[in-house]
Design an enzyme around this catalytic site. Structure first.
Site, PDB file in Angstrom:
ATOM      1  N   GLU A   1       9.071  16.722  14.966  1.00 46.71           N
ATOM      2  CA  GLU A   1       9.529  16.592  13.582  1.00 46.71           C
ATOM      3  C   GLU A   1       8.683  17.505  12.703  1.00 46.71           C
ATOM      4  O   GLU A   1       7.496  17.281  12.516  1.00 46.71           O
ATOM      5  CB  GLU A   1       9.414  15.147  13.113  1.00 46.71           C
ATOM      6  CG  GLU A   1      10.004  14.925  11.725  1.00 46.71           C
ATOM      7  CD  GLU A   1       9.944  13.475  11.296  1.00 46.71           C
ATOM      8  OE1 GLU A   1      10.908  13.021  10.645  1.00 46.71           O
ATOM      9  OE2 GLU A   1       8.949  12.794  11.595  1.00 46.71           O
TER      10      GLU A   1
ATOM     11  N   CYS B   1      13.247  11.952   6.792  1.00 46.61           N
ATOM     12  CA  CYS B   1      13.203  11.544   8.197  1.00 46.61           C
ATOM     13  C   CYS B   1      14.550  11.694   8.877  1.00 46.61           C
ATOM     14  O   CYS B   1      14.615  11.869  10.098  1.00 46.61           O
ATOM     15  CB  CYS B   1      12.683  10.117   8.311  1.00 46.61           C
ATOM     16  SG  CYS B   1      13.588   8.932   7.301  1.00 46.61           S
TER      17      CYS B   1
ATOM     18  N   LYS C   1       0.863  -1.177   0.000  1.00 50.25           N
ATOM     19  CA  LYS C   1       0.000   0.000   0.000  1.00 50.25           C
ATOM     20  C   LYS C   1       0.899   1.226   0.000  1.00 50.25           C
ATOM     21  O   LYS C   1       1.449   1.625   1.025  1.00 50.25           O
ATOM     22  CB  LYS C   1      -0.916   0.057   1.226  1.00 50.25           C
ATOM     23  CG  LYS C   1      -2.006   1.152   1.081  1.00 50.25           C
ATOM     24  CD  LYS C   1      -2.464   1.726   2.386  1.00 50.25           C
ATOM     25  CE  LYS C   1      -1.619   2.880   2.867  1.00 50.25           C
ATOM     26  NZ  LYS C   1      -1.682   4.095   2.002  1.00 50.25           N
TER      27      LYS C   1
ATOM     28  N   GLU D   1      10.079   2.039  10.303  1.00 49.87           N
ATOM     29  CA  GLU D   1      11.056   3.103  10.066  1.00 49.87           C
ATOM     30  C   GLU D   1      10.276   4.403  10.175  1.00 49.87           C
ATOM     31  O   GLU D   1       9.446   4.714   9.329  1.00 49.87           O
ATOM     32  CB  GLU D   1      11.707   2.944   8.681  1.00 49.87           C
ATOM     33  CG  GLU D   1      13.021   3.699   8.548  1.00 49.87           C
ATOM     34  CD  GLU D   1      12.838   5.144   8.151  1.00 49.87           C
ATOM     35  OE1 GLU D   1      12.926   6.019   9.049  1.00 49.87           O
ATOM     36  OE2 GLU D   1      12.599   5.406   6.971  1.00 49.87           O
TER      37      GLU D   1
END
Length: 480
Positions: free
Chosen positions: A382, A282, A173, A248
């Site tokens: 973040e 990231c 997906k 992750e």
């Protein structure tokens, strides 16, 4: 003008018509206009895709290492032929500038293939322990793969390729915001000879399609890349079935700049790295920790570097950065820039709003905050945009303490000419990857992090192991 209408899913080796499913427009973030539309799957679609993968598993899991290596080589050949098509899709749906879309964003599709071919060349699927027992590593089964929009082919390659190399079957997906490069990848796999049912693709939203995949009783493992919040949801959904989960997730990576470094090179490199991909990485070095004796000089270098950073149309040549991926990301970045201002951080450059003259598209101003306290939201959350925080420190131990004072632990960066210090500091940083003086990890090196940055590793041998189960076989021992 390119317009893709892809109301279909890739299941059991064929494109299955999904014209009756609800659809979603895919938006070019540089223009805010649709570039196509996709069908959105549901739990029934996932059932069909998983059933195809389950049926294909017995035969594919018994293929030899040599056969799977040959399959990967075939994928590499086809990918090279169609790489520009993938780059074109990434440019349009992500808003990646041409130099990035046709460069790093798609180069990873070849690099990771090389890394996994090397891993397969040396990997021991069977070994005899010193005690005489046999240990074999077998494919885990049907795998659910959920990938993000920010480095789409990178994450698809880091999941699909080791799953194939291990002998697993899978359902992918991809992000609904960048689906077309993934659909091209499905075509590449089919053209390369991946057997029917081994690879399946279903587009859809995480809370519906992703959750159905994570909860499915016939899925043995989930591999997810995305936000820490969504990763926790995948873990919860998978928990009832006791599935293996590899994650992750996010990062708030520190970049420690010591006074004895090549200050100009270190600061320029850090600013440019932070702004690359419009900050949507990231492992971006989003917290620049600078030794106080050179902090003012570092701010001047950072300002001059940021002033040179251009923002522009992804279709134009040049080293500029593009827009954020969508209005959700734009609003979040604006919210956090405002939070930094409200909490008392100083805006060295950038700030709220769009760059001058850019009225359409999700473009933002490359922003640097200085005199940041590590307790501020901009230092802890973040942001996932081109926003850098600069924080001063006095001593090495203080720098390490600030660097580790985060719920994340994906990457860290160290800038110093003292190699003993570089290694001493690197060993104390709680991060899955440490980069010294501009170095980067190679293909095949484990990618992943500590704490809320994830569980498990991707790439090379370590990534291959994520898709394998370990079986011990005890055999009668010879008597003396």
């Amino acid at each position: 003008m390119t317009f893709w209408k892809r109301h279909e899913f890739f299941i059991n080796g064929d494109w299955v018509d999904a014209s009756d499913a609800k659809s979603m427009d895919v938006i070019n973030p540089a223009t805010e206009q649709p570039i196509g539309s996709i069908a959105m799957g549901d739990a029934k679609t996932i059932d069909a895709a998983v059933a195809a993968a389950k049926a294909a598993f017995p035969s594919f899991s018994r293929t030899t290492v040599a056969e799977r290596k040959e399959l990967l080589r075939s994928i590499l050949s086809v990918y090279r032929q169609r790489r520009d098509e993938v780059a074109h899709a990434i440019q349009l749906e992500l808003g990646a500038p041409r130099h990035l879309a046709y460069g790093a964003q798609t180069a990873v599709g070849e690099g990771h293939l090389d890394g996994f071919l090397q891993a397969l060349g040396t990997f021991e699927f069977e070994e005899t322990l010193l005690n005489g027992d046999l240990v074999i590593r077998e494919p885990i089964g049907v795998c659910g793969l959920i990938t993000p929009w920010n480095w789409p082919i990178n994450q698809i390659a880091l999941k699909v390729l080791p799953a194939l190399a291990a002998g697993c079957t899978m359902v992918l997906k991809p992000s609904e915001f960048t689906p077309f490069n993934a659909m091209l990848y499905a075509e590449i796999l089919a053209e390369a000879g991946v057997p029917k049912g081994v690879f399946n693709l279903v587009n859809g939203e995480g809370p519906e399609v992703g959750a159905a995949l994570s909860r499915h009783p016939d899925v043995a493992m989930m591999s997810f890349t995305g936000s820490s919040r969504a990763g926790a949801a995948v873990s919860r959904d998978a928990a009832e079935g006791a599935k293996k989960v590899a994650l992750e997730l996010g990062g708030k990576s520190p970049n420690l700049v010591f006074a004895d470094s090549d200050l100009s090179g270190a600061v320029k490199r850090g600013v440019r790295h932070m702004f690359n991909n419009t900050g949507q990485s990231c492992n971006a070095p989003s917290r620049m920790l600078v030794e106080r004796s050179v902090y003012d000089e570092a701010k001047e270098i950072a300002l001059k570097t940021a002033q040179q950073q251009q923002v522009g149309d992804p279709d134009e040549a040049g080293r500029h950065i593009g827009p954020l991926v969508n209005h959700i990301q734009f609003d979040r970045v604006q919210e956090l820039i405002k939070a930094g201002m409200d909490e008392g951080a100083t805006v060295l450059i950038g700030g709220l709003g769009k760059p001058d003259g850019m009225n359409e598209g999700y473009f933002v101003k490359p922003t640097i905050f200085v005199d940041v306290d590590n307790e501020m939201r901009v230092a802890r959350e973040e942001i996932f945009g081109p926003v850098l925080c600069m924080i001063p420190f006095d001593e090495e131990d203080e720098a390490i303490s600030i660097a580790n004072d985060t719920e994340y632990g994906l990457a860290a960066y160290v800038q110093t000419e003292d190699q003993d210090r570089a290694m001493r500091v690197a060993r104390q940083l709680r991060a899955g990857m440490v980069h010294i003086n501009g170095s980067d990890i190679e293909y095949g090196t484990p990618f992943g992090g500590y704490k809320k940055s994830g569980v498990g590793r991707e790439g090379g041998t370590f990534g291959l192991e994520e898709f394998l189960e370990v079986k011990a076989i005890a055999r009668p021992k010879e008597t003396a």
